[in-house]
Design a protein around this motif. Structure first.
Motif, PDB file in Angstrom:
ATOM      1  N   GLU A 146      -3.849 -16.975  10.645  1.00 35.31           N
ATOM      2  CA  GLU A 146      -4.340 -15.692  11.149  1.00 35.31           C
ATOM      3  C   GLU A 146      -3.634 -15.296  12.437  1.00 35.31           C
ATOM      4  O   GLU A 146      -3.282 -14.113  12.634  1.00 35.31           O
TER       5      GLU A 146
ATOM      6  N   ARG B 167     -12.812 -15.177   8.723  1.00 36.06           N
ATOM      7  CA  ARG B 167     -13.388 -13.852   8.488  1.00 36.06           C
ATOM      8  C   ARG B 167     -14.419 -13.503   9.565  1.00 36.06           C
ATOM      9  O   ARG B 167     -14.499 -12.349  10.021  1.00 36.06           O
ATOM     10  N   GLU B 168     -15.184 -14.510   9.982  1.00 37.51           N
ATOM     11  CA  GLU B 168     -16.170 -14.275  11.038  1.00 37.51           C
ATOM     12  C   GLU B 168     -15.492 -14.018  12.383  1.00 37.51           C
ATOM     13  O   GLU B 168     -15.964 -13.222  13.192  1.00 37.51           O
TER      14      GLU B 168
ATOM     15  N   ASP C 281     -11.881 -20.549   5.640  1.00 32.23           N
ATOM     16  CA  ASP C 281     -11.595 -19.135   5.388  1.00 32.23           C
ATOM     17  C   ASP C 281     -12.754 -18.257   5.847  1.00 32.23           C
ATOM     18  O   ASP C 281     -12.542 -17.162   6.398  1.00 32.23           O
TER      19      ASP C 281
ATOM     20  N   ARG D 123     -12.674 -12.493  12.735  1.00 31.46           N
ATOM     21  CA  ARG D 123     -12.243 -11.089  12.676  1.00 31.46           C
ATOM     22  C   ARG D 123     -13.429 -10.158  12.907  1.00 31.46           C
ATOM     23  O   ARG D 123     -13.335  -9.184  13.669  1.00 31.46           O
ATOM     24  N   ARG D 124     -14.521 -10.430  12.208  1.00 30.33           N
ATOM     25  CA  ARG D 124     -15.670  -9.523  12.256  1.00 30.33           C
ATOM     26  C   ARG D 124     -16.249  -9.408  13.653  1.00 30.33           C
ATOM     27  O   ARG D 124     -16.656  -8.329  14.096  1.00 30.33           O
TER      28      ARG D 124
END
Length: 461
Positions: free
Chosen positions: A316, A239-240, A235, A242-243
Motif C-alpha cells: 500500500e 482497508r481499515e 488485507d 485507508r478508511r
C-alpha cells in the motif's frame, strides 16, 4: 537429608547374579555417585540467578533437578557396567566419608549463599524477600520428597513394574500440565481489541498533558475472528487504514501483539503523546491464548501474521509513493512473543526501524541496525532459551551448568510478571525513552511535560 552422600554404601559394588528364589524384602541403599551428583546439582540450583524465587517454586525445581540428575547418572552407570560386564571395585570407606562430608558442606554453603542472594535480588527488584525459615523448610522438604520417590522406585525389583510406575508418573504429570494449560489458555479474542481501541486518547487529552496542539490518534485492530486467514486479516487491516485516514499521518506503527492479542498500552500511549497524536497504530491478532501456550504451540503464527501484515502495508505504501501521495514513516514494535514474530518477519528487511521490548533470548541475535531494544537486567524472558539446556547462551548472566541453568531460568519465568513495573518482564514508562531513540518527536519534551507523560504511562498500564 544432607547426610545422604555420606552413606556407607559402596559407590560401586560387584555384579551379583539376579535373585530368583529369594523374594524377601531387602533394604535398598542409594547409589553413591548418583546421590553425590544429585546433591551437587541441587546445590547449584540453590544459587541465585535473575529473580528471587518463591519457596514453593524452588522446592518443585529441586525435586525435578534431583530426580533428573540421579536418574541420568544411574542410566550412565548401568551402561558402563554392561559394557565392562562387572561393577568397579568399591571406594575405600574413608574416601566415601570425605566425599560425603564435602558434598554436604557444599550443599549447606550453597543454601546459605542462595538465601542471602535471594534477599539481595529481592531488594534489587523491590519485592518482599522470601522468608528464610520457609525457604529452609522447602529445601529440606523437596530433598525429602525426592529421596522418598527414589527409595520407592528402587524397591520395585521387577523391571515391568518399574516401567509401569514410570508410565503412571509420566501420565499424571502430562495430565496435570494439560489441566494447568487449559486453565490459563482460554482468552476471548474480542476482549483485547476492544480494550485497545477504547483506550485511544483524544486530541484534548494529549494537548492537556503536552501543552501543544494535538490530533486524535488512529488505532486499527483486526481480531482473530474478523477474517479466516492471516493474509485476509492483513488485507482487511489495510482497508481499515485507508478508511480511517491513517495513511495520512506522519507515523505508522505496526504493533505485533502477544499471544493473547495484547499490546502494551504504555507503548501505544508513549508514541502517541510523543508525536502529538499524529500517529496511526495497526494491530493484527494471530492467537487468543496465553503467550506461553502460544509459544509452546509454535511461533510460526506470530511470524507469519507479522510478515503478511508488513507485506500488505508495504504494498500500500508503494502504491501511494507511485501516486505522489504522502507516505508515513513506518516502524514496527513488539513485546515478548510479539518481538519473536516481528524480528523473524523482518529478516532481510533492513529498511524498517523497530522497537523491541523484553526480547526473548532465542531472537536476540536478530536485532540489527536501526533496531532498538528495551530489556531489563532482571527480565528472565531475555535470559531463557531452550538451548540453555545443553549449551551456554550469550544472554545468560551467570556461569552455565548443564540442566541446572535451564531449570533456574525456567523457574525465574514464573515470577517474571510478578515484579513491580520497571523490573522483570513488566515495562511501562521505559517506552517513552525507547520511542525517542527510534522516532524522536517533533520537539524534545521539557522536563515537566516529560514527567506528566510518564504519569500517564503509569496510569494506562
Amino acid at each position: 537429608m544432607l547426610l545422604l552422600a555420606a552413606s556407607p554404601t559402596p559407590l560401586v559394588e560387584p555384579l551379583r547374579p539376579p535373585r530368583t528364589a529369594d523374594r524377601s524384602p531387602r533394604h535398598v541403599r542409594p547409589h553413591g555417585p548418583a546421590t553425590v551428583l544429585a546433591l551437587l546439582a541441587s546445590a547449584a540450583l540453590l544459587l541465585p540467578s535473575v529473580l528471587p524465587r518463591d519457596p514453593m517454586v524452588q522446592a518443585v525445581l529441586l525435586v525435578v533437578v534431583a530426580l533428573s540428575t540421579y536418574g541420568l547418572t544411574r542410566l550412565v552407570a548401568a551402561g558402563g557396567e554392561r559394557v565392562r560386564g562387572q561393577r568397579a571395585a568399591p571406594w575405600p570407606t574413608a574416601a566415601r566419608c570425605v566425599l560425603g562430608a564435602l558434598t554436604a558442606a557444599v550443599l549447606v554453603i550453597a543454601a546459605v549463599v542462595g538465601l542471602l542472594g535471594q534477599r539481595v535480588l529481592a531488594d534489587v527488584v523491590r519485592v518482599t524477600p522470601p522468608d528464610g525459615w520457609t525457604q529452609a523448610v522447602s529445601v529440606l522438604g523437596a530433598l525429602g520428597v525426592a529421596r522418598a520417590i527414589l527409595a520407592l522406585f528402587d524397591r520395585v525389583r521387577r523391571t515391568r513394574v518399574r516401567r509401569g510406575v514410570a508410565a503412571v508418573v509420566l501420565v499424571a504429570l502430562t495430565l496435570s500440565s494439560g489441566v494447568l494449560l487449559t486453565r490459563f489458555a482460554g482468552v476471548d479474542p474480542h476482549v483485547k481489541g476492544h480494550q485497545f481501541l477504547a483506550s485511544t486518547p483524544r486530541a484534548e487529552d494529549i494537548g492537556a498533558v503536552t501543552g501543544r496542539p494535538a490530533r486524535t490518534p488512529v488505532r486499527v485492530y483486526v481480531g482473530l475472528d474478523d477474517a479466516p486467514t492471516a493474509r485476509a486479516r492483513a488485507d482487511l487491516a489495510v482497508r481499515e487504514l485507508r478508511r480511517t485516514g491513517a495513511l495520512t499521518r506522519s507515523l505508522l506503527v505496526v504493533a505485533i501483539p502477544t499471544g493473547t492479542g495484547w499490546v502494551n498500552p504504555s507503548s501505544a500511549a508513549a508514541v502517541e503523546y510523543l508525536h502529538d497524536g499524529d500517529t496511526a497504530i495497526v494491530v493484527q491478532q494471530y492467537a487468543a491464548a496465553s503467550s506461553f501456550l502460544a509459544y509452546v504451540q509454535g511461533t510460526d503464527a506470530a511470524s507469519d501474521s507479522a510478515r503478511d501484515l508488513l507485506d500488505a502495508v508495504g504494498r500500500e505504501l508503494r502504491v501511494r509513493r507511485r501516486a505522489g501521495l504522502p507516505v508515513p514513516t513506518l516502524v514496527v514494535t513488539g513485546e515478548s512473543l510479539g518481538a519473536i514474530g516481528g524480528l523473524t518477519a523482518l529478516a532481510g528487511r533492513g529498511d524498517v526501524h523497530g522497537l523491541w521490548v523484553g526480547v526473548p533470548a532465542q531472537v536476540h541475535d536478530r536485532v540489527g541496525q536501526g533496531q532498538t531494544t528495551l530489556v531489563h537486567d532482571t527480565d528472565p524472558v531475555a535470559a531463557w532459551s531452550p538451548g540453555l539446556l545443553w549449551r551456554p547462551t550469550p544472554t545468560w548472566p551467570h556461569p552455565w551448568v548443564p540442566l541446572v541453568s535451564f531449570v533456574q531460568a525456567t523457574g525465574d519465568l514464573v515470577g517474571a510478571a510478578r515484579t513491580p513495573f520497571g523490573y522483570g518482564h513488566k515495562y511501562s514508562r521505559e517506552y517513552l525513552a525507547g520511542w525517542e531513540r527510534v522516532v524522536p518527536g517533533p520537539t524534545p519534551l521539557p522536563g515537566a511535560v516529560r514527567a506528566r507523560v510518564e504519569a500517564v504511562l503509569d496510569a494506562v498500564r
